[in-house]
Design a protein around this motif. Structure first.
Motif, PDB file in Angstrom:
ATOM      1  N   ALA A 236      34.251  38.089  43.523  1.00 10.79           N
ATOM      2  CA  ALA A 236      35.022  39.281  43.151  1.00 10.79           C
ATOM      3  C   ALA A 236      36.389  38.886  42.608  1.00 10.79           C
ATOM      4  O   ALA A 236      36.858  39.425  41.594  1.00 10.79           O
ATOM      5  CB  ALA A 236      35.170  40.205  44.361  1.00 10.79           C
ATOM      6  N   LYS A 237      37.042  37.926  43.256  1.00 10.66           N
ATOM      7  CA  LYS A 237      38.362  37.470  42.799  1.00 10.66           C
ATOM      8  C   LYS A 237      38.266  36.846  41.405  1.00 10.66           C
ATOM      9  O   LYS A 237      39.076  37.137  40.530  1.00 10.66           O
ATOM     10  CB  LYS A 237      38.933  36.464  43.793  1.00 10.66           C
ATOM     11  CG  LYS A 237      40.314  35.993  43.440  1.00 10.66           C
ATOM     12  CD  LYS A 237      40.865  35.058  44.503  1.00 10.66           C
ATOM     13  CE  LYS A 237      42.233  34.557  44.104  1.00 10.66           C
ATOM     14  NZ  LYS A 237      42.795  33.632  45.090  1.00 10.66           N
ATOM     15  N   ALA A 238      37.268  36.018  41.173  1.00  9.64           N
ATOM     16  CA  ALA A 238      37.092  35.384  39.865  1.00  9.64           C
ATOM     17  C   ALA A 238      36.831  36.427  38.781  1.00  9.64           C
ATOM     18  O   ALA A 238      37.324  36.307  37.656  1.00  9.64           O
ATOM     19  CB  ALA A 238      35.950  34.375  39.912  1.00  9.64           C
ATOM     20  N   THR A 239      36.067  37.444  39.124  1.00 13.21           N
ATOM     21  CA  THR A 239      35.776  38.520  38.166  1.00 13.21           C
ATOM     22  C   THR A 239      37.053  39.268  37.800  1.00 13.21           C
ATOM     23  O   THR A 239      37.322  39.533  36.631  1.00 13.21           O
ATOM     24  CB  THR A 239      34.730  39.490  38.743  1.00 13.21           C
ATOM     25  OG1 THR A 239      33.539  38.761  39.038  1.00 13.21           O
ATOM     26  CG2 THR A 239      34.422  40.611  37.770  1.00 13.21           C
ATOM     27  N   ILE A 240      37.849  39.606  38.808  1.00 11.92           N
ATOM     28  CA  ILE A 240      39.106  40.318  38.548  1.00 11.92           C
ATOM     29  C   ILE A 240      40.048  39.461  37.708  1.00 11.92           C
ATOM     30  O   ILE A 240      40.665  39.939  36.759  1.00 11.92           O
ATOM     31  CB  ILE A 240      39.775  40.735  39.875  1.00 11.92           C
ATOM     32  CG1 ILE A 240      38.940  41.825  40.561  1.00 11.92           C
ATOM     33  CG2 ILE A 240      41.204  41.224  39.641  1.00 11.92           C
ATOM     34  CD1 ILE A 240      39.375  42.137  41.976  1.00 11.92           C
ATOM     35  N   GLU A 241      40.151  38.180  38.038  1.00 13.78           N
ATOM     36  CA  GLU A 241      41.043  37.289  37.289  1.00 13.78           C
ATOM     37  C   GLU A 241      40.624  37.139  35.829  1.00 13.78           C
ATOM     38  O   GLU A 241      41.456  36.867  34.964  1.00 13.78           O
ATOM     39  CB  GLU A 241      41.111  35.927  37.962  1.00 13.78           C
ATOM     40  CG  GLU A 241      41.875  35.946  39.264  1.00 13.78           C
ATOM     41  CD  GLU A 241      41.812  34.638  40.018  1.00 13.78           C
ATOM     42  OE1 GLU A 241      40.860  33.849  39.802  1.00 13.78           O
ATOM     43  OE2 GLU A 241      42.719  34.401  40.839  1.00 13.78           O
ATOM     44  N   SER A 242      39.346  37.332  35.540  1.00  8.44           N
ATOM     45  CA  SER A 242      38.866  37.167  34.160  1.00  8.44           C
ATOM     46  C   SER A 242      39.066  38.413  33.298  1.00  8.44           C
ATOM     47  O   SER A 242      38.872  38.362  32.088  1.00  8.44           O
ATOM     48  CB  SER A 242      37.384  36.782  34.159  1.00  8.44           C
ATOM     49  OG  SER A 242      36.585  37.886  34.545  1.00  8.44           O
ATOM     50  N   LEU A 243      39.463  39.520  33.918  1.00  9.57           N
ATOM     51  CA  LEU A 243      39.667  40.755  33.161  1.00  9.57           C
ATOM     52  C   LEU A 243      40.876  40.639  32.241  1.00  9.57           C
ATOM     53  O   LEU A 243      41.864  39.995  32.588  1.00  9.57           O
ATOM     54  CB  LEU A 243      39.877  41.936  34.110  1.00  9.57           C
ATOM     55  CG  LEU A 243      38.695  42.315  34.985  1.00  9.57           C
ATOM     56  CD1 LEU A 243      39.127  43.355  36.014  1.00  9.57           C
ATOM     57  CD2 LEU A 243      37.554  42.843  34.145  1.00  9.57           C
ATOM     58  N   PRO A 244      40.831  41.275  31.067  1.00  5.89           N
ATOM     59  CA  PRO A 244      42.002  41.248  30.192  1.00  5.89           C
ATOM     60  C   PRO A 244      43.134  42.064  30.801  1.00  5.89           C
ATOM     61  O   PRO A 244      42.900  42.978  31.598  1.00  5.89           O
ATOM     62  CB  PRO A 244      41.497  41.890  28.892  1.00  5.89           C
ATOM     63  CG  PRO A 244      40.337  42.722  29.309  1.00  5.89           C
ATOM     64  CD  PRO A 244      39.728  42.039  30.502  1.00  5.89           C
ATOM     65  N   SER A 245      44.327  41.752  30.420  1.00  2.00           N
ATOM     66  CA  SER A 245      45.495  42.454  30.931  1.00  2.00           C
ATOM     67  C   SER A 245      45.494  43.903  30.462  1.00  2.00           C
ATOM     68  O   SER A 245      45.149  44.204  29.323  1.00  2.00           O
ATOM     69  CB  SER A 245      46.766  41.769  30.443  1.00  2.00           C
ATOM     70  OG  SER A 245      47.900  42.498  30.831  1.00  2.00           O
ATOM     71  N   ALA A 246      45.892  44.812  31.349  1.00  2.87           N
ATOM     72  CA  ALA A 246      46.033  46.224  30.970  1.00  2.87           C
ATOM     73  C   ALA A 246      47.315  46.435  30.177  1.00  2.87           C
ATOM     74  O   ALA A 246      47.454  47.411  29.456  1.00  2.87           O
ATOM     75  CB  ALA A 246      46.048  47.102  32.220  1.00  2.87           C
ATOM     76  N   GLN A 247      48.251  45.510  30.322  1.00  7.77           N
ATOM     77  CA  GLN A 247      49.525  45.580  29.608  1.00  7.77           C
ATOM     78  C   GLN A 247      49.433  44.702  28.367  1.00  7.77           C
ATOM     79  O   GLN A 247      49.324  43.494  28.469  1.00  7.77           O
ATOM     80  CB  GLN A 247      50.656  45.074  30.510  1.00  7.77           C
ATOM     81  CG  GLN A 247      51.989  44.937  29.809  1.00  7.77           C
ATOM     82  CD  GLN A 247      52.574  46.256  29.357  1.00  7.77           C
ATOM     83  OE1 GLN A 247      52.568  47.206  30.104  1.00  7.77           O
ATOM     84  NE2 GLN A 247      53.037  46.319  28.141  1.00  7.77           N
ATOM     85  N   PRO A 248      49.485  45.304  27.177  1.00 10.29           N
ATOM     86  CA  PRO A 248      49.437  44.478  25.978  1.00 10.29           C
ATOM     87  C   PRO A 248      50.701  43.637  25.854  1.00 10.29           C
ATOM     88  O   PRO A 248      51.756  44.001  26.375  1.00 10.29           O
ATOM     89  CB  PRO A 248      49.347  45.499  24.838  1.00 10.29           C
ATOM     90  CG  PRO A 248      49.941  46.739  25.405  1.00 10.29           C
ATOM     91  CD  PRO A 248      49.644  46.716  26.877  1.00 10.29           C
TER      92      PRO A 248
END
Length: 75
Positions: A28-40
């Motif tokens: 779960a942590k690895a998945t979250i870390e791989s998400l693109p930033s919500a802040q451009p």
């Protein structure tokens, strides 16, 4: 509109929860870390390659301040 939280806030919430299998938490942590930033990324006019260094943007051919920013900014 959706409420957004940072990746770090989501990871911090993972640490608060009870997990049956530690690798589930790691996945779960690895998945979250791989998400693109919500802040451009914000590029200020003074840092953009289209700024003439004084007061004009070459893309929109209009006056800008060094602390302005736009969606066409490039470094």
């Amino acid at each position: 509109m959706q409420d957004l939280i940072s990746r770090q806030a989501a990871i911090d919430e993972l640490d608060k929860g009870a997990w049956g299998v530690e690798w589930d938490k790691a996945l779960a942590k690895a998945t979250i870390e791989s998400l693109p930033s919500a802040q451009p990324e914000i590029v200020w006019c003074k840092d953009c390659k289209h700024w003439d260094g004084v007061d004009t943007c070459d893309v929109i051919d209009a006056p800008v301040w060094d602390n302005d920013f736009c969606s066409m900014a490039e470094t």
